[in-house]
Design an enzyme around this catalytic site. Structure first.
Site, PDB file in Angstrom:
ATOM      1  N   SER A  88     -11.392  -6.639   8.675  1.00  0.00           N
ATOM      2  CA  SER A  88     -12.405  -5.919   7.925  1.00  0.00           C
ATOM      3  C   SER A  88     -13.061  -6.928   7.004  1.00  0.00           C
ATOM      4  O   SER A  88     -12.374  -7.626   6.259  1.00  0.00           O
ATOM      5  CB  SER A  88     -11.742  -4.815   7.118  1.00  0.00           C
ATOM      6  OG  SER A  88     -12.704  -4.103   6.401  1.00  0.00           O
ATOM      7  N   ARG A 101      -0.094  -6.457  11.266  1.00  0.00           N
ATOM      8  CA  ARG A 101      -0.511  -5.444  12.226  1.00  0.00           C
ATOM      9  C   ARG A 101      -0.990  -6.059  13.558  1.00  0.00           C
ATOM     10  O   ARG A 101      -0.905  -5.401  14.597  1.00  0.00           O
ATOM     11  CB  ARG A 101      -1.621  -4.588  11.618  1.00  0.00           C
ATOM     12  CG  ARG A 101      -2.063  -3.467  12.532  1.00  0.00           C
ATOM     13  CD  ARG A 101      -3.276  -2.758  11.988  1.00  0.00           C
ATOM     14  NE  ARG A 101      -2.930  -1.592  11.189  1.00  0.00           N
ATOM     15  CZ  ARG A 101      -3.828  -0.773  10.650  1.00  0.00           C
ATOM     16  NH1 ARG A 101      -5.116  -1.007  10.824  1.00  0.00           N
ATOM     17  NH2 ARG A 101      -3.452   0.271   9.942  1.00  0.00           N
ATOM     18  N   ARG A 110       1.150   1.298  10.316  1.00  0.00           N
ATOM     19  CA  ARG A 110       0.784   1.662   8.941  1.00  0.00           C
ATOM     20  C   ARG A 110       2.033   1.555   8.087  1.00  0.00           C
ATOM     21  O   ARG A 110       2.922   2.407   8.160  1.00  0.00           O
ATOM     22  CB  ARG A 110       0.228   3.089   8.940  1.00  0.00           C
ATOM     23  CG  ARG A 110      -0.450   3.524   7.658  1.00  0.00           C
ATOM     24  CD  ARG A 110      -1.056   4.895   7.816  1.00  0.00           C
ATOM     25  NE  ARG A 110      -2.200   4.872   8.723  1.00  0.00           N
ATOM     26  CZ  ARG A 110      -3.442   4.583   8.354  1.00  0.00           C
ATOM     27  NH1 ARG A 110      -3.701   4.331   7.084  1.00  0.00           N
ATOM     28  NH2 ARG A 110      -4.420   4.572   9.219  1.00  0.00           N
ATOM     29  N   GLU A 141      -7.975  -0.946  13.825  1.00  0.00           N
ATOM     30  CA  GLU A 141      -8.588  -1.937  12.935  1.00  0.00           C
ATOM     31  C   GLU A 141      -7.669  -3.138  12.718  1.00  0.00           C
ATOM     32  O   GLU A 141      -6.539  -2.996  12.274  1.00  0.00           O
ATOM     33  CB  GLU A 141      -8.915  -1.286  11.587  1.00  0.00           C
ATOM     34  CG  GLU A 141      -9.515  -2.261  10.586  1.00  0.00           C
ATOM     35  CD  GLU A 141      -9.659  -1.667   9.187  1.00  0.00           C
ATOM     36  OE1 GLU A 141     -10.022  -0.479   9.081  1.00  0.00           O
ATOM     37  OE2 GLU A 141      -9.401  -2.386   8.213  1.00  0.00           O
ATOM     38  N   ARG A 199       0.832  -1.206   0.000  1.00  0.00           N
ATOM     39  CA  ARG A 199       0.000   0.000   0.000  1.00  0.00           C
ATOM     40  C   ARG A 199       0.863   1.250   0.000  1.00  0.00           C
ATOM     41  O   ARG A 199       1.834   1.338   0.742  1.00  0.00           O
ATOM     42  CB  ARG A 199      -0.918  -0.024   1.224  1.00  0.00           C
ATOM     43  CG  ARG A 199      -1.758  -1.298   1.194  1.00  0.00           C
ATOM     44  CD  ARG A 199      -2.918  -1.285   2.109  1.00  0.00           C
ATOM     45  NE  ARG A 199      -3.646  -2.540   1.938  1.00  0.00           N
ATOM     46  CZ  ARG A 199      -4.679  -2.929   2.667  1.00  0.00           C
ATOM     47  NH1 ARG A 199      -5.125  -2.144   3.636  1.00  0.00           N
ATOM     48  NH2 ARG A 199      -5.270  -4.073   2.432  1.00  0.00           N
TER      49      ARG A 199
END
Length: 422
Positions: free
Chosen positions: A350, A386, A275, A347, A260
């Site tokens: 998801s 994460r 992140r 988070e 990402r």
RNA sequence: GGAGACGUCGCAUAGUCUGGUCUAGUGCGCCACCCUGCUAAGGUGGUAACGGGGCAACCCGUUCGCGGGUUCAAAUCCCGCCGUCUCCGCCA
């Protein structure tokens, strides 16, 4: 891409969905206009083409003067056919372009933007570090102490938002992802290791090249994209196929690196590995009949929660607001773990119900008694790099060691505590 | 990277040289029905997707790997691309 027929028959539903997302409802009317133009120009072209084909047959049989006469007529007809065909193609392209910009129709998500999510419930117990008599350290402190995370060298080698997982950190990630894979396999998923470079049509088909295209790495020389999740490859896996879903959903568990760009998140979560540009993930992906999609969504959520229980994390479940849904999603549930050093939730999973949106673009259909129709696709997270952040912080002990949750011990050779290195 | 062969309806294959009769044939598989007192075999018919029109039966169009081109007309001729296989070179 949504169903053009739905758009024609019930444009108000689509307008309402646009409104709930905070998007422009006028796009609906633009598509409808373009579609009307497309259909009328298509009719023009098709009747001319039929005429041309009929004449062509006469030409084949005719001879001499009759043939010469027919040829003269058919020659100028060919010109008109070509022109009408170009019109029809233009009109079709216009519809496609507009239709591709229309996100999925929201199904049950609360209206509003990023902060308008609904908290469905809280699970697990949040530790009271004050009562335990020490201040919790953040995951990077802990990770460095354990010899598990090295962001300094990550930055040296690759730049900011890159990292090395070292020693027990590398083992911890493998343990987590293997536990996730094992759970998925036990539930009947087919384990998959997927390509992480995909063609433009695959990326476009999954809906990632719309509003969030900036998030995606592109290899210009090769015209390939780096995936941000194995969902992309798994959605493309059955592209242009007709599936038999009579025996229930087809479920895949994808293991892959994820990339990402994190464009537009400068200054956000810059510390540690919250992140990052590259991480690993085990992703559930399901192809199922539209009628089953909502129930399948609940199942994916339940499997995510089973994994969170395995690693003994306190978390909450939120129903994401319409404006925060991805292009493809009709509804999305996130599980967010408690992050003690930041007094907030992070988070970790998801799960999205994309209904027929991706399948329509990718041409994934199922055979039914009356013909074929697009399937529904869903995805959900079973584990990512994460998670290590939450595991370290929530299971830390005053001396900087970290208790290994029981569900991961079998994957770490029975290790019960991660000890700081000297 | 170089040379060659190939890509057709679920699978297998015909058709491509010599453009029109291809509305893409045949076999296998599948479905329905028939026959056979069971089994095996046999017979008849059906069997792609997508789009447009119609209440419907049905009609029309698109698709022979993909994209262009030639032509009144392309599965068939030309160009480009992609994929598969074989051989050669190079390299983990």
């Amino acid at each position: 891409m949504i169903d053009l027929r739905l758009l024609r028959d019930n444009p108000d539903a689509v307008r309402a969905s646009q409104q709930a997302r905070g998007d422009d409802p006028a796009l609906v009317d633009a598509v409808l206009d373009a579609d009307a133009r497309r259909r009328s120009s298509l009719t023009d072209f098709e009747s001319l083409r039929a005429e041309q084909k009929a004449l062509g047959k006469k030409v084949a049989k005719a001879a001499g003067e009759e043939k010469a006469e027919l040829l003269a007529h058919t020659k100028q007809l060919a010109e008109r056919v070509k022109a009408r065909q170009a019109d029809a193609n233009d009109a079709e392209r216009e519809v496609d372009e507009l239709l591709y910009r229309l996100p999925n129709v929201v199904e049950g998500a609360p209206p509003g933007g990023e902060d308008d999510y609904l908290v469905l419930r809280h699970e697990g117990r949040i530790r009271d570090f004050a009562a335990e008599g020490f201040t919790p350290r953040d995951h990077l402190d802990l990770g460095e102490g354990l010899g598990a995370i090295d962001t300094a060298r990550g930055a040296k080698v690759s730049g900011s938002r890159f990292y090395f997982l070292t020693g027990v950190g590398a083992r911890l990630e493998l343990a987590l992802l293997n536990a996730a894979m094992d759970q998925a396999v036990a539930e009947g998923f087919t384990p998959m290791i997927t390509p992480t470079l995909v063609k433009p049509e695959t990326m476009r088909g999954t809906g990632f090249l719309g509003a969030h295209a900036d998030e995606i790495y592109r290899l210009e020389k090769d015209d390939l994209y780096l995936v941000g999740t194995s969902e992309v490859a798994l959605a493309g896996y059955h592209a242009d196929e007709i599936l038999d879903l009579a025996d229930g959903p087809r479920r895949y568990a994808g293991w892959s690196a994820c990339y990402r760009r994190e464009a537009g998140s400068h200054g956000k979560d810059v510390r540690g590995i919250i992140r990052v540009h590259q991480f690993h993930k085990v992703e559930m992906f399901s192809y199922c009949a539209v009628e089953d999609a909502a129930a399948e969504h609940e199942r994916l959520l339940a499997w995510e929660e089973a994994m969170l229980r395995k690693v003994e994390l306190p978390y909450r479940v939120i129903d994401t607001a319409a404006g925060d849904l991805g292009t493809s999603a009709a509804r999305k549930f996130d599980c967010e773990a408690w992050l003690p050093t930041q007094d907030r939730y992070l988070e970790l999973t998801s799960t999205s119900n994309c209904t027929t949106y991706q399948a329509r673009r990718l041409g994934v259909r199922e055979r039914t008694e009356t013909g074929t129709r697009p399937v529904a696709t869903l995805n959900g997270t079973l584990g990512t790099t994460r998670w290590i952040v939450a595991i370290l912080e929530n299971h830390q002990q005053p001396d900087g060691s970290v208790r290994v949750p029981e569900g991961l011990r079998p994957y770490l050779g029975g290790l019960e505590v991660l000890e700081p290195v000297a």
